[in-house]
Write an enzyme that holds these catalytic residues in place. Structure first.
Site, PDB file in Angstrom:
ATOM      1  N   ASP A   1       0.605  -1.226   0.221  1.00  0.00           N
ATOM      2  CA  ASP A   1       0.082   0.159  -0.094  1.00  0.00           C
ATOM      3  C   ASP A   1       0.691   1.236   0.029  1.00  0.00           C
ATOM      4  O   ASP A   1       0.495   2.250  -0.710  1.00  0.00           O
ATOM      5  CB  ASP A   1      -1.049   0.086   1.293  1.00  0.00           C
ATOM      6  CG  ASP A   1      -2.094  -0.954   1.034  1.00  0.00           C
ATOM      7  OD1 ASP A   1      -2.301  -1.437  -0.201  1.00  0.00           O
ATOM      8  OD2 ASP A   1      -2.710  -1.056   2.010  1.00  0.00           O
ATOM      9  N   GLY A   2       1.923   1.403   0.838  1.00  0.00           N
ATOM     10  CA  GLY A   2       2.987   2.325   0.686  1.00  0.00           C
ATOM     11  C   GLY A   2       3.388   2.843  -0.518  1.00  0.00           C
ATOM     12  O   GLY A   2       3.799   3.851  -1.212  1.00  0.00           O
TER      13      GLY A   2
ATOM     14  N   GLU B   1      -5.130   9.919   4.485  1.00  0.00           N
ATOM     15  CA  GLU B   1      -5.322  10.789   5.675  1.00  0.00           C
ATOM     16  C   GLU B   1      -4.468  11.896   5.664  1.00  0.00           C
ATOM     17  O   GLU B   1      -3.266  11.929   4.895  1.00  0.00           O
ATOM     18  CB  GLU B   1      -5.503   9.933   6.802  1.00  0.00           C
ATOM     19  CG  GLU B   1      -4.118   9.768   7.702  1.00  0.00           C
ATOM     20  CD  GLU B   1      -3.669   8.125   7.332  1.00  0.00           C
ATOM     21  OE1 GLU B   1      -4.642   7.346   7.474  1.00  0.00           O
ATOM     22  OE2 GLU B   1      -2.384   8.083   6.841  1.00  0.00           O
TER      23      GLU B   1
ATOM     24  N   THR C   1      -9.910   3.134   7.173  1.00  0.00           N
ATOM     25  CA  THR C   1      -9.368   1.815   7.659  1.00  0.00           C
ATOM     26  C   THR C   1      -7.907   1.972   8.064  1.00  0.00           C
ATOM     27  O   THR C   1      -7.313   0.986   8.488  1.00  0.00           O
ATOM     28  CB  THR C   1      -9.468   1.048   6.510  1.00  0.00           C
ATOM     29  OG1 THR C   1      -8.693   1.293   5.542  1.00  0.00           O
ATOM     30  CG2 THR C   1     -11.060   0.653   5.949  1.00  0.00           C
TER      31      THR C   1
ATOM     32  N   TYR D   1      -4.924   4.800   9.745  1.00  0.00           N
ATOM     33  CA  TYR D   1      -4.531   5.539  11.018  1.00  0.00           C
ATOM     34  C   TYR D   1      -5.863   6.084  11.935  1.00  0.00           C
ATOM     35  O   TYR D   1      -6.009   5.777  13.017  1.00  0.00           O
ATOM     36  CB  TYR D   1      -3.716   6.701  10.826  1.00  0.00           C
ATOM     37  CG  TYR D   1      -3.326   7.405  12.223  1.00  0.00           C
ATOM     38  CD1 TYR D   1      -2.747   6.658  13.208  1.00  0.00           C
ATOM     39  CD2 TYR D   1      -3.128   8.870  12.214  1.00  0.00           C
ATOM     40  CE1 TYR D   1      -2.210   7.177  14.312  1.00  0.00           C
ATOM     41  CE2 TYR D   1      -2.433   9.417  13.145  1.00  0.00           C
ATOM     42  CZ  TYR D   1      -2.072   8.466  14.313  1.00  0.00           C
ATOM     43  OH  TYR D   1      -1.552   9.057  15.619  1.00  0.00           O
ATOM     44  N   ASN D   2      -6.789   6.333  11.037  1.00  0.00           N
ATOM     45  CA  ASN D   2      -8.054   7.027  11.595  1.00  0.00           C
ATOM     46  C   ASN D   2      -8.782   5.637  12.443  1.00  0.00           C
ATOM     47  O   ASN D   2      -9.082   5.856  13.473  1.00  0.00           O
ATOM     48  CB  ASN D   2      -9.070   7.345  10.506  1.00  0.00           C
ATOM     49  CG  ASN D   2     -10.592   7.121  11.028  1.00  0.00           C
ATOM     50  OD1 ASN D   2     -10.879   8.299  11.760  1.00  0.00           O
ATOM     51  ND2 ASN D   2     -11.475   6.341  10.690  1.00  0.00           N
TER      52      ASN D   2
END
Length: 268
Positions: free
Chosen positions: A45-46, A123, A161, A163-164
Site C-alpha cells: 500500500d505504501g 489521511e 481503515t 490511522y483513523n
C-alpha cells in the site's frame, strides 16, 4: 494502451517489477513511465500511495493497479505470482474503473498569503512539536470546538481503515464520499472539553484547523511530511477528482475490510 511500472527498491519488488516489465514487452503492451494510461505498483500500500503522489497531476486519465509482494495490502488486488493473469486482464481491458475519494488540502504558513496545496488518498494529520496542540476547529467556517491534545487526523472513506481506525474512528464506505475528523489523545476534563468522538462530515462540508498559539507543527498527507513548520491554518475538503483503479477484478470494499482486519481464521 501505455503502462507504467512503479516499484520500491526492495529486492523482491524490483525482481517482480522486472519480470512484469519483460512480460508486458513480450505481449506488445507499451511501457511509458511518464504519461501512462495505467500505473501498476509493485510492493504494498505504501508503494501505491507513493505512486499516487508521483502521478497525481494525471489523475483525470490514469488508472492504478496494485501488485503486492509481501503481506496482503488494502489497495493491492494482485499477488506477485499472478503476473500472467494480470497481463491477460490488461490485454482484455475495456476501460472500466472504480473511483475512491481523495483529500484536497490547503496549508497556509504564517506570513504567506497563498496556501500550499496537497492531496492524500488516506489521511492527513497535524501535531504540535513536543507539546500539546491547541487549535480552533471550524466546520463550514463556523467554530465547532477548541481542541487540545496530541493532534487531529482527517481521513477519506478508504483512509478510514488506516490511522483513523487505530485512533477509534469509524470505517466508512467510499460511496458516501464523507470527510472524517478523529481526535488523537484529546484532553477532556472539568476545564477543557472536546466532542471526544470522530466527526463525519457531508461531501459539501469542509473543515478548517487554526492553531491557537504560535510555534511549529508537523503536518502529514499520506507519506508527505512537512516538519517543523509555522502553520497558520489547514483547510480540508473532499477532492473534485478521485483515484481510479482498473476494474479487472477489483475487490469490494467490505471484502477488503474483512480480509485486512478479520480474515478467515477460526482461532479460539
Amino acid at each position: 494502451m501505455k503502462v507504467a511500472v512503479y516499484n520500491t527498491k526492495a529486492n523482491n519488488s524490483k525482481s517482480v517489477a522486472d519480470q512484469l516489465t519483460k512480460k508486458l514487452k513480450e505481449n506488445q503492451i507499451g511501457i511509458d513511465n511518464r504519461h501512462p494510461d495505467i500505473v501498476i505498483t509493485v510492493g504494498g500500500d505504501g508503494t501505491l500511495l507513493s505512486a499516487f503522489q508521483h502521478y497525481k497531476a494525471q489523475l483525470a486519465h490514469v488508472r492504478f493497479i496494485g501488485v503486492h509482494t509481501g503481506h496482503l495490502g488494502f489497495y493491492t488486488d494482485w499477488q506477485d505470482y499472478e503476473l500472467d493473469d494480470l497481463i491477460k486482464a490488461i490485454k482484455a481491458d475495456t476501460g472500466e474503473s472504480v473511483g475512491y475519494p481523495i483529500l484536497d488540502i490547503d496549508v497556509t504558513l504564517v506570513g504567506e498569503s497563498k496556501p500550499r496545496q496537497y492531496q492524500a488518498v488516506n489521511e492527513s494529520t497535524i501535531k504540535k512539536i513536543s507539546s500539546t496542540l491547541v487549535a480552533d476547529v471550524y466546520i463550514k467556517d463556523q467554530l465547532f470546538e477548541r481542541f487540545r491534545g496530541d493532534g487531529l487526523c482527517i481521513s477519506t472513506p478508504t483512509g478510514s481503515t488506516a490511522y483513523n481506525r487505530s485512533i477509534g474512528g469509524a470505517v466508512i464506505h467510499p460511496q458516501l464520499e464523507a470527510l472524517q475528523m478523529a481526535e488523537i489523545a484529546s484532553i477532556n476534563n472539568r476545564v477543557f472539553r472536546t466532542l471526544g468522538a470522530s466527526v463525519i462530515m457531508a461531501p459539501d462540508e469542509w473543515v478548517t484547523i487554526r492553531p491557537a498559539h504560535g510555534g511549529n507543527f508537523n503536518f502529514t498527507a499520506d507519506q508527505v511530511d512537512v516538519v517543523n513548520s509555522p502553520i497558520e491554518q489547514i483547510e480540508y475538503r473532499i477532492g473534485k477528482q478521485k483515484i481510479n483503479f482498473a476494474k479487472y477484478r477489483h475487490i469490494g470494499f467490505w471484502n477488503r475490510v474483512h480480509n485486512a482486519f478479520i480474515g478467515d481464521g477460526n482461532e479460539d
